[in-house]
Scaffold this motif. Structure first.
Motif, PDB file in Angstrom:
ATOM      1  N   GLN A  24       0.822  -1.205   0.000  1.00 40.16           N
ATOM      2  CA  GLN A  24       0.000   0.000   0.000  1.00 40.16           C
ATOM      3  C   GLN A  24       0.857   1.256   0.000  1.00 40.16           C
ATOM      4  OE1 GLN A  24      -3.026  -0.069   3.116  1.00 40.16           O
ATOM      5  NE2 GLN A  24      -4.472  -0.830   1.571  1.00 40.16           N
ATOM      6  N   HIS A  25       0.282   2.263  -0.629  1.00 41.91           N
ATOM      7  CA  HIS A  25       0.883   3.595  -0.649  1.00 41.91           C
ATOM      8  C   HIS A  25      -0.271   4.589  -0.636  1.00 41.91           C
ATOM      9  CE1 HIS A  25       3.909   6.703  -1.697  1.00 41.91           C
ATOM     10  NE2 HIS A  25       2.874   7.280  -2.291  1.00 41.91           N
ATOM     11  N   ASP A  26      -0.328   5.433   0.400  1.00 42.19           N
ATOM     12  CA  ASP A  26      -1.394   6.434   0.538  1.00 42.19           C
ATOM     13  C   ASP A  26      -2.774   5.822   0.380  1.00 42.19           C
ATOM     14  OD1 ASP A  26       0.438   8.388   1.011  1.00 42.19           O
ATOM     15  OD2 ASP A  26       0.229   9.391  -0.926  1.00 42.19           O
ATOM     16  N   GLY A  27      -2.973   4.642   0.986  1.00 48.12           N
ATOM     17  CA  GLY A  27      -4.295   4.022   1.000  1.00 48.12           C
ATOM     18  C   GLY A  27      -4.667   3.249  -0.245  1.00 48.12           C
ATOM     19  N   GLU A  28      -3.776   3.195  -1.240  1.00 45.59           N
ATOM     20  CA  GLU A  28      -4.058   2.439  -2.457  1.00 45.59           C
ATOM     21  C   GLU A  28      -3.130   1.227  -2.527  1.00 45.59           C
ATOM     22  OE1 GLU A  28      -5.682   5.599  -5.690  1.00 45.59           O
ATOM     23  OE2 GLU A  28      -3.536   5.681  -5.266  1.00 45.59           O
ATOM     24  N   THR A  29      -3.664   0.136  -3.056  1.00 49.15           N
ATOM     25  CA  THR A  29      -2.926  -1.119  -3.106  1.00 49.15           C
ATOM     26  C   THR A  29      -2.324  -1.341  -4.498  1.00 49.15           C
ATOM     27  OG1 THR A  29      -4.362  -2.099  -1.427  1.00 49.15           O
ATOM     28  CG2 THR A  29      -3.063  -3.612  -2.777  1.00 49.15           C
ATOM     29  N   TYR A  30      -1.039  -1.651  -4.522  1.00 49.92           N
ATOM     30  CA  TYR A  30      -0.306  -1.912  -5.752  1.00 49.92           C
ATOM     31  C   TYR A  30       0.234  -3.338  -5.717  1.00 49.92           C
ATOM     32  CZ  TYR A  30      -0.217   3.190  -6.336  1.00 49.92           C
ATOM     33  OH  TYR A  30      -0.574   4.508  -6.467  1.00 49.92           O
ATOM     34  N   ARG A  31       0.375  -3.931  -6.874  1.00 46.31           N
ATOM     35  CA  ARG A  31       0.959  -5.264  -6.987  1.00 46.31           C
ATOM     36  C   ARG A  31       2.349  -5.164  -7.604  1.00 46.31           C
ATOM     37  NH1 ARG A  31      -2.955  -8.772  -9.856  1.00 46.31           N
ATOM     38  NH2 ARG A  31      -4.383  -7.557  -8.569  1.00 46.31           N
ATOM     39  N   LEU A  32       3.179  -6.141  -7.255  1.00 46.38           N
ATOM     40  CA  LEU A  32       4.532  -6.232  -7.806  1.00 46.38           C
ATOM     41  C   LEU A  32       4.794  -7.699  -8.131  1.00 46.38           C
ATOM     42  CD1 LEU A  32       7.461  -5.297  -8.420  1.00 46.38           C
ATOM     43  CD2 LEU A  32       7.932  -5.489  -5.971  1.00 46.38           C
ATOM     44  N   ASP A  55      -2.323  -3.383 -18.124  1.00 47.45           N
ATOM     45  CA  ASP A  55      -3.301  -3.519 -19.201  1.00 47.45           C
ATOM     46  C   ASP A  55      -4.643  -4.063 -18.735  1.00 47.45           C
ATOM     47  OD1 ASP A  55      -2.367  -6.023 -18.653  1.00 47.45           O
ATOM     48  OD2 ASP A  55      -1.719  -6.496 -20.686  1.00 47.45           O
ATOM     49  N   LYS A  56      -4.715  -4.503 -17.466  1.00 49.01           N
ATOM     50  CA  LYS A  56      -5.994  -4.939 -16.885  1.00 49.01           C
ATOM     51  C   LYS A  56      -6.556  -3.884 -15.937  1.00 49.01           C
ATOM     52  CE  LYS A  56      -4.899  -9.869 -17.236  1.00 49.01           C
ATOM     53  NZ  LYS A  56      -4.700 -11.143 -16.490  1.00 49.01           N
ATOM     54  N   HIS A  57      -5.986  -2.682 -16.016  1.00 48.42           N
ATOM     55  CA  HIS A  57      -6.414  -1.536 -15.208  1.00 48.42           C
ATOM     56  C   HIS A  57      -6.209  -1.770 -13.710  1.00 48.42           C
ATOM     57  CE1 HIS A  57      -7.999   0.120 -18.891  1.00 48.42           C
ATOM     58  NE2 HIS A  57      -8.747  -0.957 -19.057  1.00 48.42           N
ATOM     59  N   GLN A  58      -5.143  -2.534 -13.384  1.00 55.35           N
ATOM     60  CA  GLN A  58      -4.779  -2.757 -11.992  1.00 55.35           C
ATOM     61  C   GLN A  58      -3.551  -1.923 -11.664  1.00 55.35           C
ATOM     62  OE1 GLN A  58      -4.076  -6.856 -12.771  1.00 55.35           O
ATOM     63  NE2 GLN A  58      -6.026  -7.547 -11.889  1.00 55.35           N
ATOM     64  N   LEU A  59      -3.519  -1.371 -10.444  1.00 59.55           N
ATOM     65  CA  LEU A  59      -2.360  -0.605 -10.023  1.00 59.55           C
ATOM     66  C   LEU A  59      -1.176  -1.541  -9.799  1.00 59.55           C
ATOM     67  CD1 LEU A  59      -3.980   1.936  -7.537  1.00 59.55           C
ATOM     68  CD2 LEU A  59      -3.234   2.356  -9.883  1.00 59.55           C
ATOM     69  N   GLN A  60      -0.031  -1.161 -10.317  1.00 56.45           N
ATOM     70  CA  GLN A  60       1.131  -2.033 -10.247  1.00 56.45           C
ATOM     71  C   GLN A  60       2.389  -1.185 -10.154  1.00 56.45           C
ATOM     72  OE1 GLN A  60       1.016  -5.243 -13.034  1.00 56.45           O
ATOM     73  NE2 GLN A  60       3.175  -5.775 -12.834  1.00 56.45           N
ATOM     74  N   ILE A  61       3.444  -1.761  -9.565  1.00 54.29           N
ATOM     75  CA  ILE A  61       4.761  -1.134  -9.648  1.00 54.29           C
ATOM     76  C   ILE A  61       5.717  -2.144 -10.267  1.00 54.29           C
ATOM     77  CG2 ILE A  61       4.337   0.332  -7.619  1.00 54.29           C
ATOM     78  CD1 ILE A  61       6.416  -1.434  -6.124  1.00 54.29           C
ATOM     79  N   THR A  62       6.781  -1.639 -10.853  1.00 55.72           N
ATOM     80  CA  THR A  62       7.819  -2.479 -11.419  1.00 55.72           C
ATOM     81  C   THR A  62       9.173  -1.968 -10.969  1.00 55.72           C
ATOM     82  OG1 THR A  62       8.854  -3.281 -13.459  1.00 55.72           O
ATOM     83  CG2 THR A  62       7.824  -1.109 -13.548  1.00 55.72           C
ATOM     84  N   LYS A  63      10.077  -2.927 -10.710  1.00 54.15           N
ATOM     85  CA  LYS A  63      11.440  -2.557 -10.323  1.00 54.15           C
ATOM     86  C   LYS A  63      12.240  -2.088 -11.538  1.00 54.15           C
ATOM     87  CE  LYS A  63      13.025  -3.408  -6.706  1.00 54.15           C
ATOM     88  NZ  LYS A  63      13.193  -2.536  -5.506  1.00 54.15           N
ATOM     89  N   THR A  64      11.740  -2.422 -12.739  1.00 52.18           N
ATOM     90  CA  THR A  64      12.405  -1.994 -13.977  1.00 52.18           C
ATOM     91  C   THR A  64      11.922  -0.594 -14.334  1.00 52.18           C
ATOM     92  OG1 THR A  64      12.489  -4.292 -14.735  1.00 52.18           O
ATOM     93  CG2 THR A  64      12.846  -2.565 -16.382  1.00 52.18           C
ATOM     94  N   ILE A  65      12.705   0.392 -14.047  1.00 52.04           N
ATOM     95  CA  ILE A  65      12.293   1.776 -14.248  1.00 52.04           C
ATOM     96  C   ILE A  65      12.399   2.121 -15.733  1.00 52.04           C
ATOM     97  CG2 ILE A  65      12.622   4.171 -13.537  1.00 52.04           C
ATOM     98  CD1 ILE A  65      11.886   2.190 -11.279  1.00 52.04           C
ATOM     99  N   PRO A  66      11.321   2.589 -16.362  1.00 48.67           N
ATOM    100  CA  PRO A  66      11.375   2.948 -17.792  1.00 48.67           C
ATOM    101  C   PRO A  66      12.402   4.047 -18.056  1.00 48.67           C
ATOM    102  CG  PRO A  66       9.106   2.862 -17.003  1.00 48.67           C
ATOM    103  CD  PRO A  66       9.986   2.785 -15.789  1.00 48.67           C
ATOM    104  N   LYS A  67      12.872   4.080 -19.306  1.00 46.14           N
ATOM    105  CA  LYS A  67      13.858   5.092 -19.657  1.00 46.14           C
ATOM    106  C   LYS A  67      13.240   6.470 -19.836  1.00 46.14           C
ATOM    107  CE  LYS A  67      13.746   3.727 -24.559  1.00 46.14           C
ATOM    108  NZ  LYS A  67      14.570   3.254 -25.705  1.00 46.14           N
ATOM    109  N   ILE A  68      11.906   6.538 -19.874  1.00 45.64           N
ATOM    110  CA  ILE A  68      11.239   7.835 -19.925  1.00 45.64           C
ATOM    111  C   ILE A  68      10.381   8.009 -18.680  1.00 45.64           C
ATOM    112  CG2 ILE A  68      11.174   7.732 -22.442  1.00 45.64           C
ATOM    113  CD1 ILE A  68       8.116   7.312 -22.201  1.00 45.64           C
ATOM    114  N   GLY A  69       9.952   9.228 -18.462  1.00 45.90           N
ATOM    115  CA  GLY A  69       9.098   9.516 -17.313  1.00 45.90           C
ATOM    116  C   GLY A  69       8.455  10.874 -17.486  1.00 45.90           C
TER     117      GLY A  69
END
Length: 286
Positions: A24-32, A55-69
């Motif tokens: 959780q982060h600020d009350g929202e749940t993310y998957r990894l 792509d399933k509209h689920q909150l997620q984090i990834t350890k692979t940081i994109p090259k853009i932001g």
């Protein structure tokens, strides 16, 4: 959500299943995804990653940081096109491609990027918390560019089309020089994001190159004309044959008819590559 999506955040682990850990982060749940982890974190542990909606509209984090932001731009490859939405771009997320909206693309869809074209983009988040690709501005291209050297004239360069105008196309080369292709120097208009091979026909005082997609004169001529060029180059630039030579002489030396010879010479003269002087065919100096 607007302040978290598209940014690196830290979640506190609260649960797991076979494929994911949840935090959780600020009350929202993310998957990894567990496959990204060397070891499974303990409950209550903090883990950081790039936050997005998969792509399933689920909150997620990834350890692979994109090259853009957000505010960070790089070239990314186009992977799909949807006419009613825009183009999808791969930014390195495991299960999400980012859309560059049709609102940012050319009005004519045949000038949209195609698969494997490339766009210089960053990220932006709309008022609904959705992540979109953000095309780099003209000012950004100028900021990352370097001046071209006048010695590049008549050299070949490879670059990406980044801006389309009625008067012509703007290009950033692989060496980060800016180039411009006037509409008279192309047979058809290149797409936004298309990688083109061009010839430098001039370098302006500000270091911007004038480019052409048209072939050099010798590249556009017939096989017979190219054969004449090769023969001249192997004979110090001159041969004792002109359009006044006999058919037999021409046939014996070149292996072509006098009609073919005259047409080839005519093309070369029109292209400014040769001239006929004093009973000789002479190669013009570059």
């Amino acid at each position: 959500m607007e302040n978290k999506i598209g940014r690196v955040i830290t979640i506190k682990i609260i649960d797991e299943n076979d494929k994911y850990v949840f935090g959780q982060h600020d009350g929202e749940t993310y998957r990894l995804a567990k496959e990204e982890l060397r070891s499974i974190p303990k409950m209550g542990a903090n883990v950081s990653g790039f936050a997005y909606e998969n792509d399933k509209h689920q909150l997620q984090i990834t350890k692979t940081i994109p090259k853009i932001g957000i505010g960070k731009y790089a070239f990314c490859d186009v992977v799909a096109v949807r006419k009613n939405l825009g183009v999808f771009v791969d930014i390195g997320l495991p299960n999400k491609d980012i859309v560059v909206s049709c609102d940012e693309l050319p009005e004519l869809t045949h000038l949209w990027p195609k698969k494997n074209d490339r766009l210089l983009i960053g990220l932006k988040v709309d008022h609904k918390g959705r992540l979109w690709g953000d095309l780099a501005t003209e000012e950004m291209f100028r900021a990352i560019s370097v001046k071209a050297d006048a010695k590049l004239r008549n050299k070949d360069v490879t670059g990406t089309v980044y801006r389309l105008k009625m008067v012509g196309s703007y290009v950033l080369t692989n060496d980060y020089q800016l180039g411009f292709i006037h509409n008279t120097e192309r047979d058809q208009e290149p797409r936004l994001g298309e990688v083109v091979n061009a010839r430098v026909i001039g370098v302006r005082e500000d270091g911007t190159m004038n480019l052409s997609l048209r072939p050099r004169a010798y590249e556009a001529i017939s096989d017979d004309a190219q054969m004449l060029i090769a023969a001249l180059q192997h004979n110090n630039g001159h041969l004792p044959y002109t359009d006044k030579s006999s058919p037999a002489e021409i046939k014996a030396y070149f292996g072509i008819s006098k009609g073919q010879f005259k047409r080839a010479v005519g093309h070369l003269m029109k292209a400014g590559l040769v001239q006929q002087i004093d009973g000789e065919l002479r190669l013009n100096e570059a």
